[in-house]
Design an enzyme around this catalytic site. Structure first.
Site, mmCIF file in Angstrom:
data_model
loop_
_atom_site.group_PDB
_atom_site.id
_atom_site.type_symbol
_atom_site.label_atom_id
_atom_site.label_comp_id
_atom_site.label_asym_id
_atom_site.label_seq_id
_atom_site.Cartn_x
_atom_site.Cartn_y
_atom_site.Cartn_z
ATOM 1 N N ARG A 180 0.821 -1.205 0.000
ATOM 2 C CA ARG A 180 0.000 0.000 0.000
ATOM 3 C C ARG A 180 0.861 1.265 0.000
ATOM 4 O O ARG A 180 0.388 2.327 -0.365
ATOM 5 C CB ARG A 180 -0.873 0.024 1.266
ATOM 6 C CG ARG A 180 -1.982 -0.997 1.289
ATOM 7 C CD ARG A 180 -2.460 -1.227 2.715
ATOM 8 N NE ARG A 180 -2.990 -0.020 3.332
ATOM 9 C CZ ARG A 180 -4.269 0.280 3.397
ATOM 10 N NH1 ARG A 180 -5.146 -0.512 2.875
ATOM 11 N NH2 ARG A 180 -4.676 1.380 4.002
ATOM 12 N N ARG A 184 9.570 6.587 -2.943
ATOM 13 C CA ARG A 184 9.743 7.546 -4.036
ATOM 14 C C ARG A 184 11.165 8.091 -4.072
ATOM 15 O O ARG A 184 11.725 8.433 -3.037
ATOM 16 C CB ARG A 184 8.784 8.722 -3.867
ATOM 17 C CG ARG A 184 7.326 8.302 -3.850
ATOM 18 C CD ARG A 184 6.449 9.420 -4.393
ATOM 19 N NE ARG A 184 5.042 9.029 -4.316
ATOM 20 C CZ ARG A 184 4.225 9.393 -3.327
ATOM 21 N NH1 ARG A 184 4.672 10.164 -2.350
ATOM 22 N NH2 ARG A 184 2.977 9.004 -3.340
ATOM 23 N N ARG A 256 -8.097 -6.398 14.708
ATOM 24 C CA ARG A 256 -7.391 -5.469 15.580
ATOM 25 C C ARG A 256 -8.357 -4.344 15.913
ATOM 26 O O ARG A 256 -9.163 -3.936 15.069
ATOM 27 C CB ARG A 256 -6.172 -4.855 14.868
ATOM 28 C CG ARG A 256 -5.151 -5.860 14.406
ATOM 29 C CD ARG A 256 -4.395 -6.516 15.517
ATOM 30 N NE ARG A 256 -3.493 -5.604 16.195
ATOM 31 C CZ ARG A 256 -2.821 -5.950 17.312
ATOM 32 N NH1 ARG A 256 -2.977 -7.150 17.850
ATOM 33 N NH2 ARG A 256 -1.993 -5.086 17.883
ATOM 34 N N ARG A 286 0.726 6.246 16.468
ATOM 35 C CA ARG A 286 0.781 7.587 15.895
ATOM 36 C C ARG A 286 -0.049 8.552 16.726
ATOM 37 O O ARG A 286 -0.881 8.138 17.540
ATOM 38 C CB ARG A 286 0.286 7.583 14.457
ATOM 39 C CG ARG A 286 -1.133 7.078 14.293
ATOM 40 C CD ARG A 286 -1.541 7.066 12.826
ATOM 41 N NE ARG A 286 -2.943 6.676 12.689
ATOM 42 C CZ ARG A 286 -3.611 6.680 11.545
ATOM 43 N NH1 ARG A 286 -3.016 7.051 10.426
ATOM 44 N NH2 ARG A 286 -4.868 6.327 11.515
ATOM 45 N N GLU A 307 -2.935 6.910 19.269
ATOM 46 C CA GLU A 307 -3.541 5.641 18.836
ATOM 47 C C GLU A 307 -2.757 4.437 19.326
ATOM 48 O O GLU A 307 -1.559 4.330 19.062
ATOM 49 C CB GLU A 307 -3.566 5.566 17.294
ATOM 50 C CG GLU A 307 -4.740 6.254 16.686
ATOM 51 C CD GLU A 307 -4.819 6.033 15.177
ATOM 52 O OE1 GLU A 307 -4.442 4.955 14.684
ATOM 53 O OE2 GLU A 307 -5.256 6.975 14.505
ATOM 54 N N TYR A 355 -10.343 -5.081 4.540
ATOM 55 C CA TYR A 355 -10.033 -3.671 4.753
ATOM 56 C C TYR A 355 -10.407 -2.922 3.476
ATOM 57 O O TYR A 355 -9.822 -3.153 2.430
ATOM 58 C CB TYR A 355 -8.545 -3.461 5.067
ATOM 59 C CG TYR A 355 -8.303 -2.003 5.365
ATOM 60 C CD1 TYR A 355 -8.417 -1.528 6.668
ATOM 61 C CD2 TYR A 355 -8.067 -1.095 4.350
ATOM 62 C CE1 TYR A 355 -8.280 -0.179 6.944
ATOM 63 C CE2 TYR A 355 -7.930 0.249 4.625
ATOM 64 C CZ TYR A 355 -8.035 0.696 5.921
ATOM 65 O OH TYR A 355 -7.915 2.031 6.189
ATOM 66 N N ASP A 357 -10.991 0.872 1.724
ATOM 67 C CA ASP A 357 -10.989 2.325 1.800
ATOM 68 C C ASP A 357 -12.378 2.825 1.427
ATOM 69 O O ASP A 357 -13.171 2.111 0.809
ATOM 70 C CB ASP A 357 -9.937 2.900 0.841
ATOM 71 C CG ASP A 357 -8.556 2.929 1.490
ATOM 72 O OD1 ASP A 357 -8.484 3.115 2.717
ATOM 73 O OD2 ASP A 357 -7.550 2.766 0.759
#
Ligand code: FAD
Ligand code: UDP
Length: 390
Positions: A180, A184, A256, A286, A307, A355, A357
């Site tokens: 995912r 770069r 989870r 995070r 989190e 999962y 989006d």
């Protein structure tokens, strides 16, 4: 075409989009949700004290390449430009704590290795000096990371974070989780590479409430679905947990869950929306600072979430399907049971145990609604799944 009377279980994106489609086609739709609000996990609400729009179940950023989905959401809400630029705090090669840019890009590589590489030089360095090119066909998360960024970057940015997020070694997780994230060799630090990216000006709940605002739709909140309830309808669309529909009779699919430690701060807490923590011994994954998800607004105060991730217990909100080998075997049994049941179609993130989006959720909901219309027209029964969980 005959009109029907349908039940949607869940007032999240799946239930709202399918419900709207069927209501526009002239059917009667009842939507039930056991929460006191619509929006599912995308729910947003302003914090009373600071006025900040809070993403109650964790931050949601809209990104897609799907033009129809982008046009769809823009019918119901104004989307304002938002680019997710994630930072991470971790140890550099000399053990010094620093803030780096994600996804791993030329800035991250130069900062981490104390270099001034240009794109081609960085690529050569990673490929020749860092990546483990002996791994030909990476299967696990760890192999994927070792193959593409090598041990040093893997250990600083991915290993600790992933152990915290998934509660297991990256050597037991599939490579697909890491795929995912891009690497770069330029200074592009946009976390996503999709053509359309943005944030709903008034939050996701306002958008989803508008999708549900149709004379053919009745919404009942604080209402737990029971299978007896389905008896009063021509067909049920169920976006709750697949195993939950069957009373967990075969066992529980693993998830989870997340604990959010919410706190206020006067001023700017961290200067960005998302700060990840790569070290395993920092207990949270995070910190998100929600006012930065709405850069067009201005607030003196701030609302942040720390989190923490852990295995979901029966009473917890299921967030991320684990989909390890054990779960997949159990999933196949539930899919078989669902296919034998009739009168119900399982949709969305929980109904198909994947999962998804938001853009994929909407795409699948539109496809399911269209497929269902066809099945009514042709007189065939609707399938248990329009998108396979397996
Ligand atoms: P849900 O939103 O889960 O809605 C299902 C609804 O059904 C819930 O309201 C639930 O309470 C209700 N329900 C369940 N069982 C019953 C029952 N028995 N009776 C009555 N009601 C019931 N996607 C992105 O595109 N970008 C992001 O940045 C992003 N961030 C995310 C962050 C987190 C932490 C998580 C967990 C997900 C994120 N997502 C993101 C994914 C996004 O949340 C989903 O795509 C979306 O919520 C799926 O919608 P849904 O309607 O299928 O499910
Ligand atoms: N990940 C990581 N370090 C980071 C961010 C992500 O190791 O700083 C890993 C982690 O395993 C996560 C996966 O990459 O589950 C996918 O990241 P993404 O940001 O897409 O996570 P999600 O949106 O699922 O929380």
């Amino acid at each position: 075409m005959a009109t029907g009377n349908f039940l949607m279980v869940g007032a999240g994106l799946s239930g709202a989009v399918i419900g709207r489609y069927l209501a526009e086609a002239g059917h009667q739709v009842t939507v039930v949700d056991n929460r006191p609000h619509v929006g599912g996990n995308c729910h947003t609400e302003r914090d009373e004290e600071t006025g900040v729009m809070v993403h109650i179940y964790g931050p949601h950023i809209f990104h897609t390449d799907d033009r129809e989905v982008w046009d769809y959401v823009n019918q119901f809400e104004t989307f304002l430009p938002y680019k997710n630029r994630v930072k991470t705090t971790s140890l550099d090669g000399n053990g010094k704590r620093q803030v780096f840019s994600l996804p791993v890009n030329l800035h991250t590589i130069n900062q981490f290795f104390g270099q001034t590489f240009r794109p081609g030089e960085a690529r050569d360095f990673i490929v020749n000096d860092q990546a483990d090119t002996s791994i030909k066909d990476p299967q696990t998360f760890e192999e994927q990371a070792m193959r593409f960024v090598g041990k040093d970057l893997y250990e600083a940015f991915f290993k600790g974070y992933t152990i915290k997020q998934w509660g297991m070694s990256p050597s037991r997780l599939p490579a697909s989780i890491l795929k995912r994230l891009p690497v770069r060799f330029n200074y592009d630090d946009n976390y996503f590479f999709h053509k359309y990216q943005g944030m709903p000006e008034n939050g996701y709940t306002a958008m989803i409430a508008r999708i549900l605002d149709h004379p053919g739709i009745t919404v009942k909140l604080d209402t737990e679905f029971t299978r007896e309830m389905g008896g009063g309808f021509d067909h049920v669309f169920y976006s709750g947990p697949l195993d939950g529909y069957f009373g967990y009779s075969l066992g529980r699919l693993g998830y989870r869950t997340l604990d959010f430690e919410r706190f206020r701060h006067d001023g700017d807490y961290q200067g960005c929306a998302v700060m990840n923590y790569g070290e395993e011994d920092v207990p949270y994954t995070r910190i998100t600072e929600h006012k930065h998800f709405a850069p067009w607004e201005s607030h003196d105060g701030s609302v942040c979430y720390r989190e923490f991730s852990r295995a979901a217990e029966p009473e917890d909100i299921p967030y991320y399907p684990i989909r390890q080998v054990e779960e997949k075997a159990l999933l196949a049994d539930y899919v078989k049971l669902a296919e034998e049941t009739g009168g119900v179609t399982f949709v969305g993130r929980l109904g198909t145990y994947r999962y998804l989006d938001m853009d994929v959720t909407i795409r699948e909901a539109l496809d399911a609604a269209r497929g269902f219309e066809k099945s009514i027209d042709s007189g065939e029964g609707a399938p248990a799944f329009y998108a396979s969980p397996l």
